[in-house]
Design a protein around this motif. Structure first.
Motif, PDB file in Angstrom:
ATOM      1  N   GLU A 122       0.824  -1.209   0.000  1.00  0.00           N
ATOM      2  CA  GLU A 122       0.000   0.000   0.000  1.00  0.00           C
ATOM      3  C   GLU A 122       0.858   1.259   0.000  1.00  0.00           C
ATOM      4  O   GLU A 122       0.554   2.240  -0.705  1.00  0.00           O
ATOM      5  CB  GLU A 122      -0.931   0.013   1.209  1.00  0.00           C
ATOM      6  CG  GLU A 122      -1.808   1.265   1.278  1.00  0.00           C
ATOM      7  CD  GLU A 122      -2.705   1.315   2.506  1.00  0.00           C
ATOM      8  OE1 GLU A 122      -3.528   2.242   2.593  1.00  0.00           O
ATOM      9  OE2 GLU A 122      -2.583   0.428   3.380  1.00  0.00           O
ATOM     10  N   LYS A 126       0.811   4.108  -2.952  1.00  0.00           N
ATOM     11  CA  LYS A 126       0.356   5.483  -2.720  1.00  0.00           C
ATOM     12  C   LYS A 126       1.477   6.500  -2.906  1.00  0.00           C
ATOM     13  O   LYS A 126       1.230   7.611  -3.405  1.00  0.00           O
ATOM     14  CB  LYS A 126      -0.279   5.587  -1.334  1.00  0.00           C
ATOM     15  CG  LYS A 126      -1.613   4.849  -1.268  1.00  0.00           C
ATOM     16  CD  LYS A 126      -2.302   4.976   0.075  1.00  0.00           C
ATOM     17  CE  LYS A 126      -3.696   4.346   0.019  1.00  0.00           C
ATOM     18  NZ  LYS A 126      -4.404   4.393   1.313  1.00  0.00           N
ATOM     19  N   ALA A 143      -5.648   8.547  -0.447  1.00  0.00           N
ATOM     20  CA  ALA A 143      -6.064   8.496   0.953  1.00  0.00           C
ATOM     21  C   ALA A 143      -4.849   8.222   1.831  1.00  0.00           C
ATOM     22  O   ALA A 143      -3.819   7.724   1.354  1.00  0.00           O
ATOM     23  CB  ALA A 143      -7.119   7.409   1.137  1.00  0.00           C
ATOM     24  N   ASP A 145      -2.054   6.633   4.074  1.00  0.00           N
ATOM     25  CA  ASP A 145      -1.466   5.298   4.000  1.00  0.00           C
ATOM     26  C   ASP A 145      -1.613   4.572   5.335  1.00  0.00           C
ATOM     27  O   ASP A 145      -1.359   5.139   6.389  1.00  0.00           O
ATOM     28  CB  ASP A 145       0.017   5.434   3.623  1.00  0.00           C
ATOM     29  CG  ASP A 145       0.745   4.112   3.613  1.00  0.00           C
ATOM     30  OD1 ASP A 145       0.122   3.093   3.243  1.00  0.00           O
ATOM     31  OD2 ASP A 145       1.938   4.098   3.971  1.00  0.00           O
ATOM     32  N   ASP A 189      -7.749   4.897  -3.070  1.00  0.00           N
ATOM     33  CA  ASP A 189      -7.458   4.176  -1.838  1.00  0.00           C
ATOM     34  C   ASP A 189      -7.400   2.696  -2.159  1.00  0.00           C
ATOM     35  O   ASP A 189      -7.609   2.281  -3.319  1.00  0.00           O
ATOM     36  CB  ASP A 189      -8.545   4.466  -0.792  1.00  0.00           C
ATOM     37  CG  ASP A 189      -8.078   4.218   0.642  1.00  0.00           C
ATOM     38  OD1 ASP A 189      -6.951   3.733   0.834  1.00  0.00           O
ATOM     39  OD2 ASP A 189      -8.863   4.501   1.573  1.00  0.00           O
TER      40      ASP A 189
END
Length: 366
Positions: A122, A126, A143, A145, A189
């Motif tokens: 993730e 991001k 969004a 992390d 996200d």
């Protein structure tokens, strides 16, 4: 309302029309480009909005917006004919936009070979998106992390963002989501793939006809070659001893990681190669909707389901196809299956071509 509804916007995001009851279809795919089509008479009052340059469409089903994207094709026939609109989800932009090796610099000042991101899947996803959204100046944000997912690394040199980022998310059971705040823009996200409770067997009446396959591992231990030349080159080995014990076999592989940054953990490359070469036990089947297995209530696309049929006992992601017409009404077809090990040779060929294309893009940017 248990049917597909389409909301049309102009290229600036202003509402234009909405309608339902058209002959329509939608394919809802996790970490891939969901699509939809709808057909209108050639004198329908919605046609000017649908065919305007840059027209956009939100696809709703069972009271929830499932995805939003561009109307990219509108073939038609006449007179007294019809027009069919084709919609592609906005996740397509992750294939349209590239990861630059130095996103903060002009294209003529790319003063480093690669931009490397490392950390949980993730975080890598991001961080790479944020830097390149900023470079592009688009109204897309990410969004906060949460650091979810397996350790990974992504190296960019003008590669499509999705090429390097999506596989790591999928391996971590993370699904990309896009949200559209009222003030405009897009928020990207990820969500965790949910495991649907229970085990689906033929006795449950949910799996329909099926085909399956079991394929042995293609690698059990990997040597990773890192930085350096000749006798100075760094090498590490990553092994799956459980796999070797289970299958009674040793299969060696090699990964070239010479372009990594100094000090990088190159065992990540070995673990990813082991994942790609893991044994596969897959079932390709469609699933019937029941009260305990219902789209939008007990699962959505990208969630996982445990299926046990024939000699295969596996957990796989769900994708969903929805069709609506005057004769059949609304038909929902959830399906599972690792398509590269199914009997569908056309899909196998498409996946092989996609992998080859990614490899060519990778080599072409070195």
């Amino acid at each position: 309302m248990d049917g597909l509804r389409f909301v049309i916007y102009d290229k600036a995001g202003a509402f234009r029309r909405q309608f339902s009851g058209a002959d329509a279809a939608a394919d809802l795919l996790p970490n891939a480009i969901s699509t939809a089509t709808f057909t209108l008479d050639d004198d329908d009052p919605a046609l000017p909005a649908v065919t305007a340059p840059g027209a956009r469409c939100a696809v709703w089903f069972r009271g929830v917006e499932r995805f939003r994207g561009a109307i990219h094709e509108t073939p038609f026939e006449g007179p007294d004919g019809a027009l069919t609109a084709h919609v592609q989800a906005d996740i397509r932009k992750l294939w349209h936009w590239q990861g630059w090796q130095l996103p903060t610099a002009a294209v003529g000042a790319q003063a480093q070979a690669y931009r490397t991101y490392s950390g949980p899947a993730e975080t890598v996803f991001k961080n790479a998106l944020w830097e390149n959204f900023t470079r592009l100046g688009v109204p897309w944000t990410v969004a906060p992390d949460q650091g979810r997912g397996l350790p990974t690394r992504a190296e960019f040199r003008m590669h499509p963002l999705a090429d390097k980022l999506i596989p790591a998310l999928t391996a971590s059971d993370l699904i990309v989501t896009l949200a559209y705040p009222e003030g405009g823009g897009v928020v990207v996200d990820v969500r965790e793939s949910k495991l649907v409770p229970g085990v689906l067997t033929v006795a449950t009446g949910i799996p329909d006809s099926y085909s399956g396959n079991r394929i042995a591992a293609t690698v059990t231990r990997v040597v990773v070659g890192g930085r350096g030349e000749g006798v100075e080159r760094e090498f590490v080995q990553v092994r799956d001893t459980v796999r070797e014990t289970d299958w009674g076999d040793i299969i060696e592989g090699f990964v070239d990681a010479r372009n990594t940054d100094e000090g990088s953990d190159i065992t990540v490359d070995g673990r990813e190669a082991l994942e790609e070469g893991a044994p596969r036990a897959a079932i390709a089947t469609t699933l019937a909707e029941t009260t305990r297995f219902q789209y939008g209530k007990t699962y959505v696309e990208g969630d996982r389901v445990h299926v046990r049929v024939g000699p295969v006992d596996t957990t796989q992601q769900i994708s969903v196809a929805i069709t609506e017409d005057a004769d059949e009404g609304v038909v929902i077809t959830p399906s599972i299956g690792e398509l590269d090990v199914s009997a569908d040779t056309d899909v196998q060929l498409a996946n092989q071509v996609a992998r080859l294309a990614r490899g060519i893009r990778d080599r072409g940017r070195r």
